[in-house]
Write a protein that holds these residues in place. Sequence first.
Motif, PDB file in Angstrom:
ATOM      1  N   GLY A 103       0.841  -1.192   0.000  1.00  0.00           N
ATOM      2  CA  GLY A 103       0.000   0.000   0.000  1.00  0.00           C
ATOM      3  C   GLY A 103       0.868   1.231   0.000  1.00  0.00           C
ATOM      4  O   GLY A 103       2.106   1.141   0.042  1.00  0.00           O
ATOM      5  N   VAL A 104       0.239   2.392  -0.072  1.00  0.00           N
ATOM      6  CA  VAL A 104       0.981   3.653  -0.105  1.00  0.00           C
ATOM      7  C   VAL A 104       0.447   4.598   0.964  1.00  0.00           C
ATOM      8  O   VAL A 104      -0.697   4.463   1.417  1.00  0.00           O
ATOM      9  N   MET A 105       1.286   5.553   1.344  1.00  0.00           N
ATOM     10  CA  MET A 105       0.913   6.563   2.333  1.00  0.00           C
ATOM     11  C   MET A 105       0.929   7.926   1.663  1.00  0.00           C
ATOM     12  O   MET A 105       1.894   8.268   0.962  1.00  0.00           O
ATOM     13  N   VAL A 106      -0.127   8.714   1.899  1.00  0.00           N
ATOM     14  CA  VAL A 106      -0.255  10.029   1.271  1.00  0.00           C
ATOM     15  C   VAL A 106      -0.627  11.065   2.326  1.00  0.00           C
ATOM     16  O   VAL A 106      -1.630  10.904   3.035  1.00  0.00           O
ATOM     17  N   GLY A 107       0.188  12.115   2.425  1.00  0.00           N
ATOM     18  CA  GLY A 107      -0.132  13.229   3.300  1.00  0.00           C
ATOM     19  C   GLY A 107      -0.755  14.362   2.505  1.00  0.00           C
ATOM     20  O   GLY A 107      -0.537  14.483   1.293  1.00  0.00           O
ATOM     21  N   PRO A 108      -1.536  15.228   3.145  1.00  0.00           N
ATOM     22  CA  PRO A 108      -2.200  16.323   2.427  1.00  0.00           C
ATOM     23  C   PRO A 108      -1.230  17.467   2.145  1.00  0.00           C
ATOM     24  O   PRO A 108      -0.362  17.772   2.968  1.00  0.00           O
ATOM     25  N   PRO A 109      -1.352  18.130   1.001  1.00  0.00           N
ATOM     26  CA  PRO A 109      -0.531  19.314   0.748  1.00  0.00           C
ATOM     27  C   PRO A 109      -0.941  20.455   1.664  1.00  0.00           C
ATOM     28  O   PRO A 109      -2.109  20.564   2.045  1.00  0.00           O
ATOM     29  N   HIS A 110       0.017  21.301   2.012  1.00  0.00           N
ATOM     30  CA  HIS A 110      -0.238  22.351   2.999  1.00  0.00           C
ATOM     31  C   HIS A 110      -1.193  23.428   2.494  1.00  0.00           C
ATOM     32  O   HIS A 110      -1.651  24.277   3.272  1.00  0.00           O
ATOM     33  N   THR A 111      -1.538  23.400   1.205  1.00  0.00           N
ATOM     34  CA  THR A 111      -2.437  24.409   0.635  1.00  0.00           C
ATOM     35  C   THR A 111      -3.902  24.157   0.954  1.00  0.00           C
ATOM     36  O   THR A 111      -4.744  25.038   0.731  1.00  0.00           O
ATOM     37  N   LEU A 112      -4.246  22.983   1.465  1.00  0.00           N
ATOM     38  CA  LEU A 112      -5.645  22.668   1.752  1.00  0.00           C
ATOM     39  C   LEU A 112      -6.100  23.428   2.997  1.00  0.00           C
ATOM     40  O   LEU A 112      -5.407  23.431   4.019  1.00  0.00           O
ATOM     41  N   ARG A 113      -7.278  24.028   2.906  1.00  0.00           N
ATOM     42  CA  ARG A 113      -7.764  24.825   4.028  1.00  0.00           C
ATOM     43  C   ARG A 113      -9.149  24.395   4.514  1.00  0.00           C
ATOM     44  O   ARG A 113      -9.406  24.379   5.714  1.00  0.00           O
ATOM     45  N   THR A 114     -10.061  24.072   3.623  1.00  0.00           N
ATOM     46  CA  THR A 114     -11.429  23.762   4.034  1.00  0.00           C
ATOM     47  C   THR A 114     -11.658  22.253   4.075  1.00  0.00           C
ATOM     48  O   THR A 114     -10.913  21.472   3.479  1.00  0.00           O
ATOM     49  N   ASP A 115     -12.726  21.865   4.770  1.00  0.00           N
ATOM     50  CA  ASP A 115     -13.075  20.448   4.832  1.00  0.00           C
ATOM     51  C   ASP A 115     -13.319  19.883   3.440  1.00  0.00           C
ATOM     52  O   ASP A 115     -12.868  18.775   3.115  1.00  0.00           O
ATOM     53  N   ASP A 116     -14.047  20.611   2.615  1.00  0.00           N
ATOM     54  CA  ASP A 116     -14.340  20.132   1.269  1.00  0.00           C
ATOM     55  C   ASP A 116     -13.069  19.954   0.444  1.00  0.00           C
ATOM     56  O   ASP A 116     -12.962  19.014  -0.347  1.00  0.00           O
ATOM     57  N   VAL A 150     -12.598  15.012  12.820  1.00  0.00           N
ATOM     58  CA  VAL A 150     -13.335  13.746  12.811  1.00  0.00           C
ATOM     59  C   VAL A 150     -14.399  13.724  11.711  1.00  0.00           C
ATOM     60  O   VAL A 150     -14.516  12.732  10.982  1.00  0.00           O
ATOM     61  N   PRO A 151     -15.200  14.791  11.523  1.00  0.00           N
ATOM     62  CA  PRO A 151     -16.152  14.774  10.405  1.00  0.00           C
ATOM     63  C   PRO A 151     -15.477  14.628   9.044  1.00  0.00           C
ATOM     64  O   PRO A 151     -16.006  13.947   8.154  1.00  0.00           O
ATOM     65  N   VAL A 152     -14.321  15.240   8.860  1.00  0.00           N
ATOM     66  CA  VAL A 152     -13.595  15.111   7.588  1.00  0.00           C
ATOM     67  C   VAL A 152     -13.141  13.673   7.383  1.00  0.00           C
ATOM     68  O   VAL A 152     -13.311  13.088   6.301  1.00  0.00           O
ATOM     69  N   LEU A 153     -12.558  13.075   8.414  1.00  0.00           N
ATOM     70  CA  LEU A 153     -12.088  11.695   8.292  1.00  0.00           C
ATOM     71  C   LEU A 153     -13.256  10.735   8.098  1.00  0.00           C
ATOM     72  O   LEU A 153     -13.138   9.731   7.383  1.00  0.00           O
ATOM     73  N   THR A 154     -14.391  11.048   8.722  1.00  0.00           N
ATOM     74  CA  THR A 154     -15.591  10.232   8.516  1.00  0.00           C
ATOM     75  C   THR A 154     -16.011  10.262   7.055  1.00  0.00           C
ATOM     76  O   THR A 154     -16.338   9.228   6.454  1.00  0.00           O
ATOM     77  N   PRO A 172      -2.563  17.315  20.501  1.00  0.00           N
ATOM     78  CA  PRO A 172      -3.114  16.131  21.161  1.00  0.00           C
ATOM     79  C   PRO A 172      -4.152  15.424  20.287  1.00  0.00           C
ATOM     80  O   PRO A 172      -4.895  16.090  19.562  1.00  0.00           O
ATOM     81  N   GLY A 173      -4.184  14.104  20.372  1.00  0.00           N
ATOM     82  CA  GLY A 173      -5.051  13.371  19.465  1.00  0.00           C
ATOM     83  C   GLY A 173      -5.769  12.189  20.080  1.00  0.00           C
ATOM     84  O   GLY A 173      -6.436  11.430  19.369  1.00  0.00           O
ATOM     85  N   LEU A 174      -5.653  12.005  21.389  1.00  0.00           N
ATOM     86  CA  LEU A 174      -6.312  10.850  22.009  1.00  0.00           C
ATOM     87  C   LEU A 174      -7.828  10.928  21.862  1.00  0.00           C
ATOM     88  O   LEU A 174      -8.489   9.923  21.575  1.00  0.00           O
ATOM     89  N   GLU A 175      -8.376  12.117  22.023  1.00  0.00           N
ATOM     90  CA  GLU A 175      -9.825  12.265  21.903  1.00  0.00           C
ATOM     91  C   GLU A 175     -10.294  11.978  20.476  1.00  0.00           C
ATOM     92  O   GLU A 175     -11.400  11.487  20.268  1.00  0.00           O
ATOM     93  N   LYS A 176      -9.450  12.265  19.492  1.00  0.00           N
ATOM     94  CA  LYS A 176      -9.821  12.000  18.107  1.00  0.00           C
ATOM     95  C   LYS A 176      -9.966  10.493  17.876  1.00  0.00           C
ATOM     96  O   LYS A 176     -10.895  10.058  17.197  1.00  0.00           O
ATOM     97  N   ILE A 177      -9.065   9.704  18.444  1.00  0.00           N
ATOM     98  CA  ILE A 177      -9.168   8.244  18.287  1.00  0.00           C
ATOM     99  C   ILE A 177     -10.484   7.750  18.889  1.00  0.00           C
ATOM    100  O   ILE A 177     -11.224   6.980  18.258  1.00  0.00           O
ATOM    101  N   ARG A 181     -13.704   5.999  16.799  1.00  0.00           N
ATOM    102  CA  ARG A 181     -14.232   4.667  17.126  1.00  0.00           C
ATOM    103  C   ARG A 181     -15.718   4.752  17.523  1.00  0.00           C
ATOM    104  O   ARG A 181     -16.490   3.818  17.249  1.00  0.00           O
ATOM    105  N   MET A 182     -16.138   5.851  18.129  1.00  0.00           N
ATOM    106  CA  MET A 182     -17.556   6.023  18.464  1.00  0.00           C
ATOM    107  C   MET A 182     -18.400   6.180  17.201  1.00  0.00           C
ATOM    108  O   MET A 182     -19.483   5.597  17.089  1.00  0.00           O
ATOM    109  N   VAL A 183     -17.909   6.953  16.246  1.00  0.00           N
ATOM    110  CA  VAL A 183     -18.632   7.119  14.978  1.00  0.00           C
ATOM    111  C   VAL A 183     -18.728   5.784  14.252  1.00  0.00           C
ATOM    112  O   VAL A 183     -19.772   5.429  13.698  1.00  0.00           O
ATOM    113  N   GLU A 184     -17.647   5.044  14.271  1.00  0.00           N
ATOM    114  CA  GLU A 184     -17.637   3.720  13.647  1.00  0.00           C
ATOM    115  C   GLU A 184     -18.635   2.783  14.327  1.00  0.00           C
ATOM    116  O   GLU A 184     -19.409   2.084  13.659  1.00  0.00           O
ATOM    117  N   ALA A 185     -18.634   2.796  15.665  1.00  0.00           N
ATOM    118  CA  ALA A 185     -19.536   1.916  16.409  1.00  0.00           C
ATOM    119  C   ALA A 185     -20.996   2.260  16.150  1.00  0.00           C
ATOM    120  O   ALA A 185     -21.871   1.383  16.199  1.00  0.00           O
TER     121      ALA A 185
END
Length: 310
Positions: A103-116, A150-154, A172-177, A181-185
Motif C-alpha cells: 500500500g501507499v501513504m499520502v499526506g495532504p498538501p499544505h495548501t488545503l484549508r477547508t473540509d471540502d 473527525v467529520p472530515v475523516l468520517t 493532542p489526538g487521544l480524543e480523536k481516536i 471509534r464512536m462514529v464507527e460503532a
Amino acid sequence: MSLISRTTRGVYTIVPTPFHPGGALDLDSLRRLVDFYEEAGVDGLTLLGQMGEAPKLTQAEALEIVATVVARTALPVVVGVSAPGFGSMRALTCEVMSLGAAGVMVGPPHTLRTDDQIVGYYTEVGEQLGTDVPIAAQDYPLTFSVVMSVPVLTRIAREVPSVVMLKHEDWPGLEKISALRMVEAAGEMPRLSILCGNGGLFLDFEMQRGADGAMTGYCFPELLVDVVRLAADGRTDEAHDLFDAHLPLIRYEQQPGTGLAVRKYIMMRRGLLRADTQRSPGRSLSPAERAEVDLLLLRLGRLDARAVSP
C-alpha cells in the motif's frame, strides 16, 4: 505480499534511510536493518516517510530502496508517495506496487484549508492511484498544517473506499481516536485501521483509546512491539511499566530537527548502521548531545537489558 486493509494491526515501523559518510545509499546497512526489524517482531515496514529522508532522494534511489527491502523480506511494506502533483505520485505508486508494496501513504498538501478541499483531495488521490491501491492517509497537522477533523475523516472513510488506514499523528489526538471509534460503532463510517505515529510518544494511551498499533520509528522498535502486544492482550499495567522505562529516551528522540540524528546515532551504536549520516541538509549530534543520549541509554539499561551496549 498481503495488502494493508481496514483491519490491519500491529507495528509498521518507519525505516530510516542509511547513508555512507559521503551521502551515498548504504544498502548493506538497509538489509541489516530489515533483518533486525524482522527479528524484533514488527508486523510491517514503512519506507520513504519524512524520517526516511524521502525528499532528499532521487526517484531512482527511492525505487532502489523499495526494491531492496521488498526483495529482503516477506513483511508488508507501505511506501510514502506524497508529491506536489498527481503525475509523479501516480508514477511512483505504479512502480512500488509493481515491486510488491502492500500500500501507499499520502499526506495532504499544505495548501488545503477547508473540509471540502481535504475530502476532495483524497477523493482525487483515490481516483488517480486506482481503486486497487490501498491508501494510508497521513494526519499530521503539526507538519502539514492541515487539520483533518473527525467529520472530515468520517467523510473520507465513507467516500474514498481505497483509504483503508489512518496514520494518526495529531497532537493532542487521544480524543480523536475515541471519537472515530464512536462514529464507527454507531455505523456512521466504515472501519479504518488506525496506526499511530509521533515517535510512539503516546502509544500506551493510544492503544487504550482504540488504536490498532503504531506506524512510527523508534531506536528500540522492540518496545513498540511489546507495548502493542501487551495492550492487545489486556496487560495494560505491564504495557505502561515498560513504556515508562523508555519514555525519557522517547522524549529526547522526539525533539524537532534532532530526532533523526538521535535515532541514527543509537542504531549505529547498536551495530545496525555503518554511519549515522543524514544526507545534506542534515545534522549530527554534538558531543554534549551524544553524552546525554549515552546517559539515557545507561539508565534505560538498568530497566531493559536490550539497551545495554553489546
